[in-house]
Design an enzyme around this catalytic site. Structure first.
Site, PDB file in Angstrom:
ATOM      1  N   VAL A   1       0.852  -1.186   0.000  1.00  0.00           N
ATOM      2  CA  VAL A   1       0.000   0.000   0.000  1.00  0.00           C
ATOM      3  C   VAL A   1       0.892   1.241   0.000  1.00  0.00           C
ATOM      4  O   VAL A   1       1.822   1.340   0.801  1.00  0.00           O
ATOM      5  CB  VAL A   1      -0.932   0.033   1.242  1.00  0.00           C
ATOM      6  CG1 VAL A   1      -1.847   1.251   1.193  1.00  0.00           C
ATOM      7  CG2 VAL A   1      -1.762  -1.249   1.335  1.00  0.00           C
TER       8      VAL A   1
ATOM      9  N   LYS B   1      -3.388   0.551  -3.395  1.00  0.00           N
ATOM     10  CA  LYS B   1      -3.074  -0.814  -2.976  1.00  0.00           C
ATOM     11  C   LYS B   1      -2.864  -1.663  -4.217  1.00  0.00           C
ATOM     12  O   LYS B   1      -3.722  -1.685  -5.108  1.00  0.00           O
ATOM     13  CB  LYS B   1      -4.243  -1.342  -2.143  1.00  0.00           C
ATOM     14  CG  LYS B   1      -4.049  -2.750  -1.683  1.00  0.00           C
ATOM     15  CD  LYS B   1      -5.041  -3.096  -0.610  1.00  0.00           C
ATOM     16  CE  LYS B   1      -4.799  -4.520  -0.180  1.00  0.00           C
ATOM     17  NZ  LYS B   1      -5.399  -4.820   1.091  1.00  0.00           N
TER      18      LYS B   1
ATOM     19  N   ASP C   1     -12.939 -10.992   6.312  1.00  0.00           N
ATOM     20  CA  ASP C   1     -11.567 -10.792   6.786  1.00  0.00           C
ATOM     21  C   ASP C   1     -11.494  -9.597   7.740  1.00  0.00           C
ATOM     22  O   ASP C   1     -10.609  -8.764   7.629  1.00  0.00           O
ATOM     23  CB  ASP C   1     -10.645 -10.583   5.575  1.00  0.00           C
ATOM     24  CG  ASP C   1      -9.177 -10.805   5.922  1.00  0.00           C
ATOM     25  OD1 ASP C   1      -8.891 -11.426   6.965  1.00  0.00           O
ATOM     26  OD2 ASP C   1      -8.313 -10.326   5.164  1.00  0.00           O
TER      27      ASP C   1
HETATM   28  P1  ATP Z   1      -3.607  -8.786   4.702  1.00  0.00           P
HETATM   29  O1  ATP Z   1      -2.814  -8.600   3.463  1.00  0.00           O
HETATM   30  O2  ATP Z   1      -3.387 -10.077   5.376  1.00  0.00           O
HETATM   31  O3  ATP Z   1      -5.041  -8.444   4.541  1.00  0.00           O
HETATM   32  P2  ATP Z   1      -3.228  -6.212   5.902  1.00  0.00           P
HETATM   33  O4  ATP Z   1      -4.673  -5.833   6.034  1.00  0.00           O
HETATM   34  O5  ATP Z   1      -2.326  -5.734   7.010  1.00  0.00           O
HETATM   35  O6  ATP Z   1      -3.030  -7.749   5.785  1.00  0.00           O
HETATM   36  P3  ATP Z   1      -3.072  -4.472   3.635  1.00  0.00           P
HETATM   37  O7  ATP Z   1      -4.555  -4.442   3.465  1.00  0.00           O
HETATM   38  O8  ATP Z   1      -2.227  -4.549   2.432  1.00  0.00           O
HETATM   39  O9  ATP Z   1      -2.646  -5.682   4.548  1.00  0.00           O
HETATM   40  O10 ATP Z   1      -2.687  -3.172   4.475  1.00  0.00           O
HETATM   41  C1  ATP Z   1      -1.396  -3.005   5.015  1.00  0.00           C
HETATM   42  C2  ATP Z   1      -1.330  -1.733   5.837  1.00  0.00           C
HETATM   43  O11 ATP Z   1      -1.433  -0.608   4.962  1.00  0.00           O
HETATM   44  C3  ATP Z   1      -2.460  -1.530   6.854  1.00  0.00           C
HETATM   45  O12 ATP Z   1      -2.166  -2.175   8.069  1.00  0.00           O
HETATM   46  C4  ATP Z   1      -2.451  -0.019   7.007  1.00  0.00           C
HETATM   47  O13 ATP Z   1      -1.444   0.366   7.909  1.00  0.00           O
HETATM   48  C5  ATP Z   1      -2.069   0.454   5.611  1.00  0.00           C
HETATM   49  N1  ATP Z   1      -3.255   0.847   4.813  1.00  0.00           N
HETATM   50  C6  ATP Z   1      -4.031   0.042   4.057  1.00  0.00           C
HETATM   51  N2  ATP Z   1      -5.008   0.733   3.439  1.00  0.00           N
HETATM   52  C7  ATP Z   1      -4.838   2.031   3.813  1.00  0.00           C
HETATM   53  C8  ATP Z   1      -5.563   3.264   3.535  1.00  0.00           C
HETATM   54  N3  ATP Z   1      -6.633   3.287   2.746  1.00  0.00           N
HETATM   55  N4  ATP Z   1      -5.116   4.400   4.132  1.00  0.00           N
HETATM   56  C9  ATP Z   1      -4.039   4.375   4.947  1.00  0.00           C
HETATM   57  N5  ATP Z   1      -3.336   3.274   5.256  1.00  0.00           N
HETATM   58  C10 ATP Z   1      -3.724   2.114   4.705  1.00  0.00           C
HETATM   59 MG    MG Z   2      -6.030  -5.011   4.742  1.00  0.00          MG
END
Ligand code: ATP
Ligand code: MG
Length: 351
Positions: free
Chosen positions: A82, A97, A190
């Site tokens: 992200v 993302k 999830d």
């Molecule tokens: P998984 O891939 O297992 O779902 P995850 O939810 O931690 O795990 P991501 O959804 O890729 O993985 O998100 C990683 C991190 O990126 C989040 O923990 C958050 O800190 C940050 N993040 C994700 N989306 C946003 C957003 N829209 N705005 C700000 N930060 C974000």
């Molecule tokens: Mg996530």
């Protein structure tokens, strides 16, 4: 012609190629006075708009990846990366993302369909998905930027979240869940602390709904996306039918973890869980976890117990939980989540 509207057939007399570079932005957008031209068409804006362009709305549907500058990586998950990105025309910040996945042609239709569902969500308790693209083996999703990061990030800073703040956070999550379940007929699948995002305004929003459904529907690769089983309900682990109530189980575990600072199931040995099956067995076979009654209010203990009933039929819906005494308990108190989020630990990256 309406100001700011697209006129794809408009004929232009452009300067000679040598002079053109001064009008071009890095993304290949041509900009001269009132005119903005990119591969999506021509946009005529007034001088005032050039100075302060209209902000991008979720319905605009005309974003291109080339119109964003990458600012920095803000998070990594199992599925992808992200980034904080800035839109070149408006200066607005978004989270981009990117999920890498090489899938067969046939699965693309599914993905396009699911991403459309994501995009059409309009609820203040759900992270806005502005646009998504499938390009070259990767899904790119342009999301609303939440400057406080995830509840997971926040919990790491504060260790535990006191009950009055938890109630305020939970109320927003329940509104988001009710919207997904009742209006959109989506099971999140999830729900976990990293999929609840916060900002400096004290807002809490659900993200990544539908993403796990997309990944599950692309069967061949479903196993390459190994998220966490931690918050998965017993009925889902058992492989039977599961529904909206599966999200309610996850909600209970998430809020119990936020209150105690620890994931509610502990491994039988000090080295931790030997493998994921050991944890799954514990979720299915052991009695549901509870909030210790000597540390938490009866209302909180009752709320958690209601969510983590082993039989999904015994769990209340998101709407029913909105009326639970734990959620209504602080209705007359001034609980300032904005101050709590911004005042805890290092300051939030407010943009
Ligand atoms: P998984 O891939 O297992 O779902 P995850 O939810 O931690 O795990 P991501 O959804 O890729 O993985 O998100 C990683 C991190 O990126 C989040 O923990 C958050 O800190 C940050 N993040 C994700 N989306 C946003 C957003 N829209 N705005 C700000 N930060 C974000
Ligand atoms: Mg996530």
């Amino acid at each position: 012609m309406k100001k700011g509207s697209l006129a794809p057939n408009l004929k232009l007399s452009l300067p000679p190629p040598d002079d053109i570079s001064k009008f071009l932005t890095g993304s290949g957008t041509f900009k001269d006075g009132d005119l903005l031209v990119n591969r999506d068409g021509v946009r005529i804006v007034s001088q005032a708009e050039t100075e302060a362009p209209a902000l991008i709305q979720p319905s605009d549907n005309q974003l291109s990846l080339a119109d964003f500058d990458a600012v920095q990586v803000i998070g990594k998950g199992n599925g992808g990366i992200v980034r904080l990105v800035q839109h070149k025309w408006t200066g607005q910040f978004f989270a981009l993302k990117v999920i890498q996945m090489n899938i067969e042609e046939s699965a693309r239709k599914n993905i396009a369909q699911e991403l459309k569902i994501n995009q059409s969500s309009q609820c203040p308790y759900v992270v806005v998905c502005y646009q998504s693209f499938y390009d070259n083996g990767a899904i790119s999703i342009i999301l609303e930027y939440m400057d406080g990061g995830s509840l997971d990030d926040f919990l790491k800073k504060v260790n535990i979240i006191p009950e009055q703040y938890l109630a305020a956070v939970c109320k927003q999550v329940l509104k988001g869940l009710w919207y997904l379940h009742h209006e959109k007929h989506i099971i999140h699948r999830d729900l976990k602390p990293s999929n609840l995002l916060i900002n400096h305004r004290g807002e809490v929003k659900i993200t990544d709904f539908g993403v796990s459904a997309i990944l599950a529907s692309t069967s061949g690769l479903a196993n390459t996306f190994v998220g966490t089983y931690n918050y998965m309900s017993p009925e889902r682990i058992l492989g039977g039918n599961y529904g909206y109530k599966s999200d309610i189980w996850s909600l209970g575990l998430v809020f119990l973890e936020c209150a105690t600072g620890q994931f509610p199931y502990t491994a039988p040995q000090p080295e931790g869980w030997v493998n994921v099956y050991e944890l799954m067995e514990a979720i299915v076979d052991q009695p549901a976890p509870r909030a210790p009654s000597d540390q938490f209010s009866p209302e909180f203990c009752s709320f958690i117990s209601a969510c983590v009933q082993k039989d999904p039929k015994d769990r209340p819906s998101a709407n029913e939980l909105m009326a639970h005494p734990f959620i209504t308990k602080y209705d007359n108190c001034e609980v300032d989540l904005a101050l709590y989020f911004t005042g805890s630990g290092p300051s939030l990256a407010t943009l």
